[in-house]
Design a protein around this motif. Structure first.
Motif, short mmCIF file in Angstrom:
data_model
loop_
_atom_site.label_atom_id
_atom_site.label_comp_id
_atom_site.label_asym_id
_atom_site.label_seq_id
_atom_site.Cartn_x
_atom_site.Cartn_y
_atom_site.Cartn_z
N LEU A 225 0.86 -1.18 0.00
CA LEU A 225 0.00 0.00 0.00
C LEU A 225 0.89 1.23 0.00
CD1 LEU A 225 -2.87 -0.87 2.52
CD2 LEU A 225 -3.06 -0.65 0.04
N LYS A 226 0.62 2.14 -0.93
CA LYS A 226 1.39 3.37 -1.02
C LYS A 226 0.47 4.57 -0.82
CE LYS A 226 5.28 1.93 -3.92
NZ LYS A 226 6.06 2.25 -5.16
N SER B 36 -5.71 -10.27 -7.98
CA SER B 36 -7.08 -10.33 -8.50
C SER B 36 -7.93 -9.15 -8.06
CB SER B 36 -7.76 -11.63 -8.07
OG SER B 36 -7.82 -11.70 -6.65
N ALA B 37 -7.51 -8.44 -7.01
CA ALA B 37 -8.29 -7.31 -6.50
C ALA B 37 -7.34 -6.21 -6.04
CB ALA B 37 -9.20 -7.74 -5.35
N GLN B 38 -7.66 -4.98 -6.37
CA GLN B 38 -6.91 -3.84 -5.85
C GLN B 38 -7.50 -3.42 -4.51
OE1 GLN B 38 -7.45 -0.03 -7.72
NE2 GLN B 38 -5.39 0.66 -7.18
N VAL B 39 -6.65 -3.13 -3.53
CA VAL B 39 -7.08 -2.73 -2.19
C VAL B 39 -6.80 -1.24 -2.00
CG1 VAL B 39 -6.77 -3.05 0.29
CG2 VAL B 39 -6.70 -5.03 -1.24
N ARG B 40 -7.77 -0.54 -1.47
CA ARG B 40 -7.60 0.85 -1.04
C ARG B 40 -7.95 0.93 0.44
NH1 ARG B 40 -7.26 4.59 -5.31
NH2 ARG B 40 -7.93 3.79 -7.36
N ALA B 41 -7.21 1.73 1.20
CA ALA B 41 -7.45 1.82 2.63
C ALA B 41 -7.24 3.25 3.10
CB ALA B 41 -6.53 0.88 3.40
N GLY B 42 -8.06 3.66 4.04
CA GLY B 42 -7.94 4.99 4.63
C GLY B 42 -8.20 4.95 6.12
N TYR C 124 -5.25 9.51 6.66
CA TYR C 124 -4.11 8.83 6.05
C TYR C 124 -4.68 7.88 5.00
CZ TYR C 124 -2.38 10.52 10.52
OH TYR C 124 -2.08 11.32 11.61
N VAL C 125 -4.36 8.12 3.73
CA VAL C 125 -5.05 7.45 2.63
C VAL C 125 -4.03 6.74 1.74
CG1 VAL C 125 -6.69 7.75 0.75
CG2 VAL C 125 -6.78 9.27 2.73
N PHE C 126 -4.32 5.47 1.42
CA PHE C 126 -3.38 4.63 0.68
C PHE C 126 -4.12 3.82 -0.38
CE2 PHE C 126 -2.11 5.23 5.07
CZ PHE C 126 -0.82 5.72 4.95
N SER C 127 -3.37 3.39 -1.39
CA SER C 127 -3.92 2.51 -2.42
C SER C 127 -2.82 1.55 -2.87
CB SER C 127 -4.46 3.32 -3.59
OG SER C 127 -3.42 4.07 -4.21
N GLU C 128 -3.27 0.40 -3.35
CA GLU C 128 -2.34 -0.62 -3.84
C GLU C 128 -1.96 -0.30 -5.28
OE1 GLU C 128 -2.09 -5.51 -4.17
OE2 GLU C 128 -4.03 -4.51 -3.91
N PRO C 129 -0.67 -0.13 -5.56
CA PRO C 129 -0.26 0.20 -6.93
C PRO C 129 -0.24 -1.04 -7.81
CG PRO C 129 1.67 0.02 -5.53
CD PRO C 129 0.48 -0.18 -4.63
N GLY D 278 -9.27 -2.95 -11.01
CA GLY D 278 -9.01 -1.87 -10.05
C GLY D 278 -10.25 -1.48 -9.28
N THR D 279 -10.02 -0.79 -8.16
CA THR D 279 -11.10 -0.31 -7.30
C THR D 279 -11.34 1.16 -7.60
OG1 THR D 279 -10.46 -1.88 -5.59
CG2 THR D 279 -11.84 -0.04 -4.90
N PRO D 280 -12.56 1.59 -7.88
CA PRO D 280 -12.81 2.98 -8.27
C PRO D 280 -12.36 3.96 -7.19
CG PRO D 280 -14.74 1.61 -8.70
CD PRO D 280 -13.79 0.77 -7.92
N ARG D 281 -11.69 5.01 -7.62
CA ARG D 281 -11.15 6.00 -6.70
C ARG D 281 -12.22 6.94 -6.14
NH1 ARG D 281 -9.91 11.15 -7.65
NH2 ARG D 281 -10.19 10.80 -9.90
N VAL D 282 -13.16 7.37 -7.00
CA VAL D 282 -14.13 8.39 -6.60
C VAL D 282 -14.99 7.94 -5.41
CG1 VAL D 282 -16.16 9.70 -7.35
CG2 VAL D 282 -14.13 9.58 -8.80
#
Length: 292
Positions: free
Chosen positions: A220-221, A248-254, A238-243, A274-278
């Motif tokens: 996670l970056k 099989s799945a992109q992870v986003r975490a905040g 603090y907001v992160f996303s998997e580059p 990918g996981t939608p950013r909006v």
């Protein structure tokens, strides 16, 4: 013969013309138009308008009174869908009523910044079209449920930190959207803001570190696209996303630290697209607003 000059003929005296009436004053000329630059493209104006206003939740006069959104158009609220930019259609938001004689977290009379409202009612509700997770229905969950979000080797250390700290309880809600995006929100409430900060520091959550590795994410970056829209001054995000390349799945975490409470929002979507950013940023903004 002497030539005689004829006397001029006499007639009536000329009558003087009446004086002309006064004319109204001539109005001044309008100022010359000022040259203006080219107007921004309409799509830019629409984009700015969509993100200008976050959810406005404010205090009422006395204890035991609920707080809500007011004086805002539907299109100004990021929780409600406008034109299709991928946002989720959240219901209208309102803060729960406070117990009698209890202040809000950031009042002068609340130095420990405690949320006296029921923590479960501070969870963001599921948006329209969501299928609610049967394990995360908006109630209390165990420490074990929370740590199941992390890789197995790190779980004992997280449990130990929770037990040694002053954790009071954890509330959680989860759902899955029609496009397959999975969303989980956990609210961890401690005895004071200092204790919530201590957990954040002990687990190395910060501006450049996502802390303990999450299950399903190889890395996670820092999310460079996050601008902190709608952020409350008294909270930290603090907001992160998997580059890429992700599995099989992109992870986003905040993470949001708000007084005595730490929120964790995790989103992922299977299929390698990918996981939608909006909607991820939208969810963080709204959960931040509820806690702030």
């Amino acid at each position: 013969m002497t030539e005689q000059t004829a006397a001029p003929a006499t007639g009536p005296e000329p009558v003087a013309a009446p004086p002309a009436p006064d004319l109204p004053p001539v109005p001044p000329l309008p100022p010359a138009p000022v040259a203006q630059g080219p107007r921004p493209p309409r799509r830019v104006l629409r984009a700015v308008a969509r993100w200008t206003a976050a959810v406005l939740v404010f205090g009422a006069a006395g204890a035991g009174t609920a707080y809500g959104i007011t004086s805002m158009e539907r299109t100004d609220v990021p929780g409600l869908a406008t034109e299709d930019d991928g946002r989720w259609d959240y219901p209208a938001l309102a803060l729960p009523a406070l117990p009698a004689d209890k202040p809000r977290p950031y009042n002068d009379g609340n130095p420990s910044e405690i949320h006296y409202a029921d923590l479960r009612e501070l969870l963001l509700p599921a948006p329209a079209g969501a299928t609610v997770d049967k394990k995360l229905k908006g109630g209390w969950v165990s420490n074990e449920q929370f740590v199941s979000e992390f890789i197995e080797t790190d779980r004992p250390g997280i449990v130990r930190t929770l037990r040694e700290g002053t954790l009071r309880h954890i509330a959680a809600r989860g759902w899955t959207m029609p496009d397959g995006t999975s969303n989980r929100i956990y609210l961890l409430q401690f005895s004071s803001a200092d204790d919530a900060d201590a957990y954040r520091d002990d687990r190395y959550i910060g501006a450049s570190s996502a802390g303990d590795p999450l299950r399903g994410a190889h890395e996670l970056k820092l999310d460079e696209s996050w601008r902190g829209g709608g952020k409350i001054e008294t909270t930290s995000s603090y907001v992160f996303s998997e580059p890429k390349p992700y599995d099989s799945a992109q992870v986003r975490a905040g993470y949001v630290v708000a007084g005595d409470t730490l929120a964790m929002v995790v989103q992922s979507r299977e299929g390698g697209v990918g996981t939608p950013r909006v909607p991820f940023h939208q969810t963080l903004i709204l959960q931040n607003q509820l806690l702030g």
